[in-house]
Design a protein around this motif. Structure first.
Motif: not given
Length: 266
Positions: A234-238
């Protein structure tokens, strides 16, 4: 469209061992969750599924969702077949917000292991077939891609470097005729079965009717090895620069085991 610019979506460095030493063929070799892929290949006769979901929000507030699927089949000790498709939910798609994208077929071939300069080095040629409707989630083009992959272990850190190019059929009215990708991905252990992955990736500027500015972005998130044959992420893209939407993602990698006659499995 951005996912179609790359040979595969959200694939990359992980905490699981991916070097060239003997390994358990039932142990997962995650390419998720980053854009990059590693030079490792699934053992001959074994099958591994990577499935994910990504929710994006563009600068104008537009929200989209896509689910990338990558089925990996071991062909030989150094070769792996990749079958990829995306499922989309986007109100901009004509005929309804749900649609399946084009199918991509590729073969990853590991050329050399433990080279002093290249590390583990592989190539991934692929072709994207116009299986989806251009009015839906397809581009209506046949895409020919080549990805160069270098992987190495630096202490506890797994580093994967990729650079690739795609050439499309058509006149550029449905997708840029030429596009590229570059990535630098790093996976490392945190505590026990928990790890983390960090990646910087980008798509160079494209030209033509649908040309876009160059894009660079940061991906970061935790990973969890639940069993030797199952990993979660899981995670984020910035965004760093260009029209890259902000995103969150989650997914899994599942090694099914050997599907070929046992004598053919590595």
């Amino acid at each position: 469209m951005l996912s179609a610019l790359a040979i595969h979506p959200r694939l990359g460095a992980q905490v699981v061992d991916k070097d060239s030493t003997p390994r358990d063929p039932h142990a997962v070799q995650p390419e998720r969750p980053t854009v990059a892929t590693h030079a490792g290949t699934v053992a001959r006769g074994w099958v591994e599924l990577e499935e994910g979901g990504e929710w994006d929000k563009a600068a104008d507030g537009t929200r989209t969702f896509f689910a990338p699927t990558n089925l990996k089949i071991g062909l030989a000790s150094r070769a792996q077949l990749n079958l990829l498709v995306n499922l989309f939910y986007d109100h901009a798609i004509l005929g309804g917000p749900f649609a399946a994208g084009d199918i991509t077929v590729g073969v990853k071939y590991r050329i050399v292991d433990d080279d002093r300069i290249l590390g583990d080095f592989a190539i991934l040629p692929a072709v994207k077939l116009p299986t989806a409707s251009p009015d839906g989630a397809g581009t209506g083009t046949t895409d020919f891609s080549l990805l160069l992959i270098s992987s190495r272990q630096i202490g506890p850190v797994a580093m994967d470097l990729n650079v690739g190019q795609t050439r499309r059929s058509g006149d550029g009215t449905s997708a840029p005729r030429t596009s590229g990708i570059w990535t630098a991905s790093f996976g490392f252990p945190v505590s026990g079965s928990f790890g983390a992955t960090v990646e910087i990736f980008g798509f160079p500027r494209t030209t033509g009717l649908l040309g876009t500015k160059g894009i660079a972005a940061l991906l970061i998130g935790p990973t969890l090895l639940v069993r030797k044959w199952l990993a979660l992420d899981a995670g984020v893209i910035l965004p760093i620069t260009g029209p890259q939407p902000r995103g969150i993602y989650t997914g899994f990698v599942w090694n099914f085991g050997c599907i070929a006659p046992r004598r053919l499995c590595a």
